[in-house]
Design an enzyme around this catalytic site. Structure first.
Site, PDB file in Angstrom:
ATOM      1  N   ASP A  40       0.698   1.230  -2.166  1.00 50.22           N
ATOM      2  CA  ASP A  40       0.656   0.133  -4.082  1.00 50.22           C
ATOM      3  C   ASP A  40       0.796   1.028  -4.231  1.00 50.22           C
ATOM      4  O   ASP A  40       0.330   2.242  -4.539  1.00 50.22           O
ATOM      5  CB  ASP A  40      -0.589  -0.234  -3.145  1.00 50.22           C
ATOM      6  CG  ASP A  40      -1.084  -1.678  -4.469  1.00 50.22           C
ATOM      7  OD1 ASP A  40      -0.093  -1.745  -4.550  1.00 50.22           O
ATOM      8  OD2 ASP A  40      -1.859  -2.200  -3.804  1.00 50.22           O
ATOM      9  N   ASP A  41       1.473   1.013  -5.341  1.00 50.74           N
ATOM     10  CA  ASP A  41       1.768   1.670  -6.859  1.00 50.74           C
ATOM     11  C   ASP A  41       2.129   3.173  -6.348  1.00 50.74           C
ATOM     12  O   ASP A  41       1.815   4.112  -7.024  1.00 50.74           O
ATOM     13  CB  ASP A  41       0.723   1.892  -7.560  1.00 50.74           C
ATOM     14  CG  ASP A  41       0.321   0.663  -8.016  1.00 50.74           C
ATOM     15  OD1 ASP A  41       1.082  -0.761  -8.125  1.00 50.74           O
ATOM     16  OD2 ASP A  41      -0.790   0.437  -8.874  1.00 50.74           O
ATOM     17  N   CYS A  76       2.969  -5.299  -8.158  1.00 43.98           N
ATOM     18  CA  CYS A  76       2.360  -5.675  -7.247  1.00 43.98           C
ATOM     19  C   CYS A  76       2.523  -6.932  -6.917  1.00 43.98           C
ATOM     20  O   CYS A  76       3.798  -7.402  -5.937  1.00 43.98           O
ATOM     21  CB  CYS A  76       1.207  -5.290  -6.344  1.00 43.98           C
ATOM     22  SG  CYS A  76      -0.007  -4.511  -7.438  1.00 43.98           S
ATOM     23  N   ASP A 321       5.062  -1.574  -3.357  1.00 43.53           N
ATOM     24  CA  ASP A 321       5.553  -2.039  -3.590  1.00 43.53           C
ATOM     25  C   ASP A 321       6.718  -1.613  -5.586  1.00 43.53           C
ATOM     26  O   ASP A 321       7.264  -2.439  -5.737  1.00 43.53           O
ATOM     27  CB  ASP A 321       4.549  -3.047  -4.061  1.00 43.53           C
ATOM     28  CG  ASP A 321       3.465  -2.722  -4.924  1.00 43.53           C
ATOM     29  OD1 ASP A 321       3.785  -1.376  -4.816  1.00 43.53           O
ATOM     30  OD2 ASP A 321       2.201  -3.215  -4.762  1.00 43.53           O
ATOM     31  N   ASN A 322       6.731  -0.334  -5.945  1.00 42.69           N
ATOM     32  CA  ASN A 322       6.866  -0.413  -7.189  1.00 42.69           C
ATOM     33  C   ASN A 322       5.799   1.751  -7.405  1.00 42.69           C
ATOM     34  O   ASN A 322       4.995   1.871  -6.573  1.00 42.69           O
ATOM     35  CB  ASN A 322       5.498  -1.196  -8.079  1.00 42.69           C
ATOM     36  CG  ASN A 322       4.739  -1.526  -7.770  1.00 42.69           C
ATOM     37  OD1 ASN A 322       4.183  -2.686  -7.793  1.00 42.69           O
ATOM     38  ND2 ASN A 322       3.583  -0.562  -9.254  1.00 42.69           N
TER      39      ASN A 322
END
Ligand SMILES: *[C@@H]1O[C@H](CO)[C@@H](O)[C@H](O)[C@H]1NC(C)=O
Ligand SMILES: *[C@@H]1O[C@H](CO)[C@@H](O)[C@H](O)[C@H]1NC(C)=O
Ligand SMILES: *[C@@H]1O[C@H](CO)[C@@H](O)[C@H](O)[C@H]1NC(C)=O
Ligand SMILES: *[C@@H]1O[C@H](CO)[C@@H](O)[C@H](O)[C@H]1NC(C)=O
Ligand SMILES: *[C@@H]1O[C@H](CO)[C@@H](O)[C@H](O)[C@H]1NC(C)=O
Ligand SMILES: *[C@@H]1O[C@H](CO)[C@@H](O)[C@H](O)[C@H]1NC(C)=O
Length: 600
Positions: A40-41, A76, A321-322
């Site tokens: 995540d991130d 997200c 996700d990013n």
């Protein structure tokens, strides 16, 4: 070993051969298992992958890294909605992290509970397992309204416990939520995943499985109740608390620059102070420390796959996700922007037929995830997909690497207003809650060019030659380019002026911003018609298309909006094509060609 590694690729094509080859669960051979790990991130550009030695050992060295993989939305929930459906954000219209324009609620409202990846995998005979964070605002009240469909087994983190590093809470196999105070979140998510793995491996029918593991690291901590309880940097597990004491965020040429850079509100950011930078450097270290738990669990995952004799028949995909920025363009720690730090994300694949230690530079995107998984599973692709399968196996990658076959463009979009920023905790430098983070951007990479094109909702345009300017500091967008702009700036890789290049890329943006299915997968053809032999920006630069491209209306926003309201994004390609395009299309020799041919 090598022989075994290539076979599954052949098997996908020749199903009848399958019975001749032993599979991991015995005889006959099975379809491959697929494990998808999503952090995540997690950035690429701040070098997080360099601090995960076990990920390197098991995946980078044993698999293929796709260095030009991009997210479709650098936040997200919208990003995840794209991945699970194979659709761009303008087609999911899940554009925010929170209701009403996003979050779990919007994903369900848009009907995706019946049309996303696990459903199609189950229909194809796969067992499917989910562990960890799914979508934002999937919480302890809406977890059963409805339950996410398509999962044979699941353990979903639920808000307000999703982002609590030492107090995860979840619903396991649709049971009422439970809170695990004192358990480290990443260890919790992997423990559930390992249970599912053991269950899947013990399946008496030997069904193939899809398992997805979604730890929250290195996302920021959000103590209850989120989002109003404030945010903090990630929290690491005890063994890692003292690591990386001397590390600081990379001081790239775009780190806290003396002159403002970027577009939209980014261009108005003040220079960061030394004390603020020191806080951000600690944030950087905390991110890497939180990723150490993921790294350790990846080691455990591969030991288990080995012990269960699953390694030869299992694909493992690793992504995020990013991305994330710290100090770049004077930005406080965060995401949401179109810049390389936020949109370029890890994508590493290991498995049967995948080359070891290979680095692939094909352009790929999160809309490709669902098609990629379906292809690996030997299941049919869907017409509505905006993405296409990523060539993960060595033969597929070799095929895709041939000039003229390479994908060249990815689209990133954002419609967000009023989202909290992590900066609220660290420095009070900027409260993005009032800012308009609505834009569209393209990354375009061809044989001798590498470009970024972005348009913010205040109509700031940015064009960067990423070959010469990888940190996006020197905007080449020609002022007034649709009329009398500077026609002299030349983009060397293309031997063309920024003016000409902008006219082509803007037209590409015009079609991509509302494209669906085939038009997203082959935008030049959808734009020019199948009679025009144009498959790349380079082809489109031919002066005989000047007249056409000068007739295409320019992309602009009528105003900034917090969600996708098309009335403020006119003109729309589909309307224009119906009413206006016919007289414009058709190659015409150009009298005043700006195009300049290469000397060499
Ligand atoms: C996107 O969703 C919003 C509601 O969240 C809606 O008002 C808007 O019309 C939708 N846009 C499109 C293009 O469907
Ligand atoms: C869960 O999310 C819904 C919106 O989908 C919201 O109405 C509800 O209040 C949330 N529950 C909690 C405990 O935050
Ligand atoms: C969680 O555990 C800690 C340490 O034992 C304790 O101080 C805290 O009150 C607990 N929190 C909750 C919500 O149970
Ligand atoms: C040209 O660009 C300007 C500024 O971006 C815009 O206001 C104008 O409408 C554009 N003209 C055309 C014909 O698209
Ligand atoms: C956001 O956009 C709206 C509509 O274009 C505008 O009225 C508002 O001033 C913008 N907000 C900021 C902080 O720029
Ligand atoms: C398309 O044609 C109509 C009528 O012929 C005209 O009013 C409109 O401005 C044109 N739109 C564009 C985007 O060129």
């Amino acid at each position: 070993m090598r022989f075994l590694a290539v076979l599954p690729a052949l098997l996908a094509a020749t199903a009848s051969l399958a019975s001749l080859v032993p599979g991991s669960h015995g005889w006959p051979a099975q379809k491959p298992n697929i494990i998808f790990i999503l952090t995540d991130d997690q950035d690429v550009k701040l070098n997080s992958l360099d601090y995960m030695p076990l990920l390197k050992k098991h995946m980078v060295d044993q698999g293929t890294s796709f260095t030009r993989h991009y997210c479709t939305v650098s936040v997200c929930c919208p990003s995840r909605a794209s991945m699970w459906t194979g659709l761009h954000a303008h087609n999911t219209n899940v554009t925010h992290v929170n209701p009403i324009h996003g979050g779990y609620y919007k994903f369900m409202k848009q009907g995706f509970n019946d049309k996303y990846l696990p459903i199609w995998l189950q229909q194809g005979g796969y067992k499917t397992y989910y562990s960890g964070k799914f979508l934002n605002v999937h919480n302890i009240t809406n977890y059963n309204n409805p339950f996410p469909a398509g999962w044979t087994g699941s353990d979903f983190l639920l808000e307000p416990y999703t982002y609590q590093y030492n107090m995860p809470g979840s619903t396991k196999n649709q049971a009422p939520p439970q809170v695990y105070n004192g358990t480290y979140n990443t260890n919790f998510v992997f423990a559930s995943a390992f249970e599912f793995l053991d269950e899947a491996a013990a399946d008496p029918n030997g069904s193939p499985f899809f398992l997805t593991i979604n730890p929250i690291a290195p996302h920021f901590e959000a103590p209850a109740p989120f989002p109003n309880g404030g945010l903090g940097p990630p929290v690491s597990d005890t063994p890692y608390k003292d690591m990386f004491k001397d590390l600081i965020a990379p001081r790239t040429p775009n780190f806290n620059p003396d002159v403002p850079s970027g577009g939209g509100w980014v261009r108005n950011l003040p220079k960061l102070t030394d004390s603020y930078i020191a806080t951000n450097d600690e944030w950087y270290r905390l991110r890497l420390r939180s990723l150490q738990s993921v790294d350790a669990k990846i080691d455990e995952l591969f030991s288990r796959l080995d012990a269960l004799d699953l390694l030869d028949n299992t694909y493992v995909i690793y992504s995020s996700d990013n991305g994330f920025h710290i100090g770049n363009h004077r930005l406080p720690p965060g995401k949401l922007c179109p810049y390389e730090e936020d949109v370029n994300v890890p994508f590493i694949v290991r498995g049967p037929g995948v080359a070891c230690g290979r680095v692939a530079d094909v352009v790929t995107s999160h809309v490709d995830l669902a098609p990629t998984v379906l292809k690996l599973a030997g299941l049919p692709l869907r017409d509505e997909f905006d993405g296409t399968p990523i060539p993960v196996t060595a033969p597929d990658l070799d095929w895709a690497n041939v000039a003229g076959r390479k994908r060249e463009v990815t689209l990133a979009e954002m419609w967000i207003q009023g989202i909290s920023s992590v900066s609220e905790v660290t420095g009070q430098i900027l409260n993005t809650a009032s800012l308009n983070t609505t834009y569209k951007s393209l990354r375009l990479v061809g044989s001798n060019y590498n470009l970024f094109y972005g348009i913010w909702c205040n109509n700031d345009h940015e064009l960067y030659d990423m070959q010469k300017d990888p940190y996006q500091m020197s905007n080449l967008f020609p002022a007034g380019f649709n009329t009398t702009g500077d026609k002299t700036a030349i983009i060397p890789g293309l031997c063309a002026s920024a003016q000409t290049v902008a006219s082509r890329i803007d037209a590409l943006m015009f079609i991509l911003k509302t494209c669906k299915g085939a038009a997203c997968r082959n935008p030049w053809q959808a734009l020019l018609g199948s009679h025009a032999p144009v498959a790349s920006l380079k082809d489109a630069l031919d002066p005989k298309y000047d007249r056409f491209f000068n007739s295409v209306p320019r992309v602009q926003f009528a105003k900034c909006t917090p969600a996708q309201f098309l009335e403020f994004e006119r003109p729309l390609f589909e309307e224009w094509k119906q009413n206006n395009a016919t007289q414009a299309i058709g190659p015409q020799p150009s009298l005043a060609a700006i195009y300049k041919r290469c000397k060499n």
